[in-house]
Design a protein around this motif. Structure first.
Motif, mmCIF file in Angstrom:
data_model
loop_
_atom_site.group_PDB
_atom_site.id
_atom_site.type_symbol
_atom_site.label_atom_id
_atom_site.label_comp_id
_atom_site.label_asym_id
_atom_site.label_seq_id
_atom_site.Cartn_x
_atom_site.Cartn_y
_atom_site.Cartn_z
ATOM 1 N N VAL A 55 144.552 62.766 -22.124
ATOM 2 C CA VAL A 55 144.582 62.817 -20.668
ATOM 3 C C VAL A 55 144.770 61.401 -20.148
ATOM 4 O O VAL A 55 144.098 60.466 -20.600
ATOM 5 C CB VAL A 55 143.267 63.418 -20.115
ATOM 6 N N ARG A 56 145.683 61.244 -19.218
ATOM 7 C CA ARG A 56 145.963 59.931 -18.632
ATOM 8 C C ARG A 56 144.809 59.502 -17.740
ATOM 9 O O ARG A 56 144.247 60.319 -17.014
ATOM 10 C CB ARG A 56 147.261 60.042 -17.816
ATOM 11 N N ASN A 57 144.461 58.220 -17.777
ATOM 12 C CA ASN A 57 143.352 57.680 -16.986
ATOM 13 C C ASN A 57 143.818 56.436 -16.243
ATOM 14 O O ASN A 57 144.406 55.535 -16.859
ATOM 15 C CB ASN A 57 142.180 57.352 -17.919
ATOM 16 N N SER A 58 143.544 56.369 -14.955
ATOM 17 C CA SER A 58 144.042 55.258 -14.131
ATOM 18 C C SER A 58 143.384 53.925 -14.494
ATOM 19 O O SER A 58 144.037 52.880 -14.436
ATOM 20 C CB SER A 58 143.864 55.558 -12.643
ATOM 21 N N THR A 59 142.111 53.940 -14.878
ATOM 22 C CA THR A 59 141.457 52.695 -15.299
ATOM 23 C C THR A 59 142.167 52.135 -16.529
ATOM 24 O O THR A 59 142.494 50.940 -16.584
ATOM 25 C CB THR A 59 139.969 52.924 -15.616
ATOM 26 N N ALA A 60 142.404 53.000 -17.510
ATOM 27 C CA ALA A 60 143.094 52.567 -18.731
ATOM 28 C C ALA A 60 144.535 52.157 -18.427
ATOM 29 O O ALA A 60 145.039 51.182 -18.994
ATOM 30 C CB ALA A 60 143.049 53.674 -19.776
ATOM 31 N N ASP A 61 145.201 52.890 -17.519
ATOM 32 C CA ASP A 61 146.558 52.502 -17.103
ATOM 33 C C ASP A 61 146.558 51.081 -16.545
ATOM 34 O O ASP A 61 147.404 50.260 -16.905
ATOM 35 C CB ASP A 61 147.098 53.442 -16.015
ATOM 36 N N ASN A 62 145.628 50.796 -15.653
ATOM 37 C CA ASN A 62 145.583 49.474 -15.023
ATOM 38 C C ASN A 62 145.291 48.373 -16.036
ATOM 39 O O ASN A 62 145.886 47.287 -15.970
ATOM 40 C CB ASN A 62 144.562 49.454 -13.886
ATOM 41 N N LEU A 63 144.403 48.638 -16.979
ATOM 42 C CA LEU A 63 144.130 47.655 -18.029
ATOM 43 C C LEU A 63 145.361 47.440 -18.908
ATOM 44 O O LEU A 63 145.662 46.313 -19.305
ATOM 45 C CB LEU A 63 142.937 48.100 -18.878
ATOM 46 N N ALA A 64 146.087 48.511 -19.192
ATOM 47 C CA ALA A 64 147.312 48.407 -19.988
ATOM 48 C C ALA A 64 148.379 47.606 -19.239
ATOM 49 O O ALA A 64 149.064 46.769 -19.824
ATOM 50 C CB ALA A 64 147.829 49.801 -20.342
ATOM 51 N N ILE A 65 148.510 47.850 -17.943
ATOM 52 C CA ILE A 65 149.469 47.093 -17.124
ATOM 53 C C ILE A 65 149.116 45.609 -17.133
ATOM 54 O O ILE A 65 149.980 44.756 -17.353
ATOM 55 C CB ILE A 65 149.516 47.638 -15.681
ATOM 56 N N GLU A 66 147.838 45.310 -16.921
ATOM 57 C CA GLU A 66 147.407 43.907 -16.928
ATOM 58 C C GLU A 66 147.738 43.242 -18.264
ATOM 59 O O GLU A 66 148.187 42.097 -18.297
ATOM 60 C CB GLU A 66 145.898 43.810 -16.671
ATOM 61 N N HIS A 67 147.503 43.975 -19.362
ATOM 62 C CA HIS A 67 147.765 43.376 -20.669
ATOM 63 C C HIS A 67 149.266 43.177 -20.906
ATOM 64 O O HIS A 67 149.675 42.141 -21.434
ATOM 65 C CB HIS A 67 147.159 44.193 -21.804
ATOM 66 N N SER A 68 150.077 44.140 -20.516
ATOM 67 C CA SER A 68 151.534 43.972 -20.668
ATOM 68 C C SER A 68 152.019 42.785 -19.845
ATOM 69 O O SER A 68 152.851 41.993 -20.314
ATOM 70 C CB SER A 68 152.271 45.253 -20.264
ATOM 71 N N LYS A 69 151.500 42.625 -18.646
ATOM 72 C CA LYS A 69 151.866 41.464 -17.820
ATOM 73 C C LYS A 69 151.394 40.165 -18.476
ATOM 74 O O LYS A 69 152.101 39.151 -18.438
ATOM 75 C CB LYS A 69 151.284 41.605 -16.411
ATOM 76 N N TYR A 70 150.212 40.200 -19.072
ATOM 77 C CA TYR A 70 149.706 39.023 -19.787
ATOM 78 C C TYR A 70 150.643 38.652 -20.939
ATOM 79 O O TYR A 70 150.981 37.476 -21.113
ATOM 80 C CB TYR A 70 148.285 39.292 -20.310
ATOM 81 N N MET A 71 151.059 39.654 -21.721
ATOM 82 C CA MET A 71 151.952 39.373 -22.849
ATOM 83 C C MET A 71 153.261 38.755 -22.346
ATOM 84 O O MET A 71 153.793 37.832 -22.968
ATOM 85 C CB MET A 71 152.228 40.646 -23.665
ATOM 86 N N TYR A 146 157.644 45.373 -22.296
ATOM 87 C CA TYR A 146 156.421 45.097 -23.043
ATOM 88 C C TYR A 146 155.527 46.317 -22.834
ATOM 89 O O TYR A 146 155.275 46.712 -21.704
ATOM 90 C CB TYR A 146 155.723 43.836 -22.528
ATOM 91 N N PHE A 147 155.068 46.895 -23.948
ATOM 92 C CA PHE A 147 154.305 48.141 -23.901
ATOM 93 C C PHE A 147 152.868 47.924 -24.342
ATOM 94 O O PHE A 147 152.606 47.185 -25.293
ATOM 95 C CB PHE A 147 154.909 49.170 -24.873
ATOM 96 N N THR A 148 151.962 48.613 -23.674
ATOM 97 C CA THR A 148 150.563 48.697 -24.111
ATOM 98 C C THR A 148 150.129 50.137 -23.942
ATOM 99 O O THR A 148 150.350 50.735 -22.894
ATOM 100 C CB THR A 148 149.636 47.789 -23.268
ATOM 101 N N GLN A 149 149.519 50.699 -24.982
ATOM 102 C CA GLN A 149 148.878 52.012 -24.848
ATOM 103 C C GLN A 149 147.460 51.883 -25.351
ATOM 104 O O GLN A 149 147.215 51.473 -26.487
ATOM 105 C CB GLN A 149 149.618 53.095 -25.629
ATOM 106 N N LEU A 150 146.521 52.217 -24.465
ATOM 107 C CA LEU A 150 145.097 52.236 -24.800
ATOM 108 C C LEU A 150 144.690 53.677 -25.078
ATOM 109 O O LEU A 150 145.173 54.605 -24.429
ATOM 110 C CB LEU A 150 144.266 51.678 -23.651
#
Length: 153
Positions: A55-71, A146-150
């Motif tokens: 199930v998709r989760n917005s908190t995890a989505d936002n953390l993944a976005i932040e990490h992809s931007k960091y990379m 750049y991809f991140t999946q939590l």
């Protein structure tokens, strides 16, 4: 008066459209449609193995976005600061087990999911004892994803 409101609304929409469509070469673009496709492919794979869909989760989505931007900002693929993402998911979502897949340079959801499934450690996360996910696909200024999946439960 109604005519004035009508024209004002049209003008505001036009200004909004123009401001949203300006080309900023330093801008990072978050792609939603590719992340939806990644989730679909991952869930199809999980179902083929008798596992429950994530199930998709917005908190995890936002953390993944932040990490992809960091990379992107670091110009490297990494799991840097994974403990921070873990701590956030534990605190905000009561997560108990957490995993992460990262990648870059693939052009489609199928390419990145196929690559993850060919890697034993990434496949282990995809097939792991997880219930929720957050996914990010962010393009840098050159158009490279750049991809991140939590993953968490």
């Amino acid at each position: 008066m109604k005519t004035l409101i009508k024209y004002s609304s049209i003008l505001l929409l036009l200004v909004f459209f123009v401001s949203c469509s300006e080309d900023d070469s330093n801008e990072m673009i978050v792609e939603v449609s590719i992340t939806d496709a990644i989730l679909s492919l991952v869930n199809e794979h999980r179902e083929s193995k008798g596992l429950e869909k994530l199930v998709r989760n917005s908190t995890a989505d936002n953390l993944a976005i932040e990490h992809s931007k960091y990379m992107i900002s670091e110009n490297k693929i990494s799991h840097d600061n994974f403990k921070n993402r873990t701590d956030n998911l534990k605190q905000m979502e009561k997560a108990q087990g957490i995993g992460e897949n990262v990648a870059y340079g693939y052009y489609t959801a199928n390419e990145v999911v196929t690559a993850w499934l060919k890697s034993s450690i990434h496949k282990e996360n995809i097939e792991g004892n997880f219930t929720h996910t957050g996914i990010a696909a962010v393009k840098n200024a050159k158009g490279t994803y750049y991809f991140t999946q939590l993953f968490y439960r």
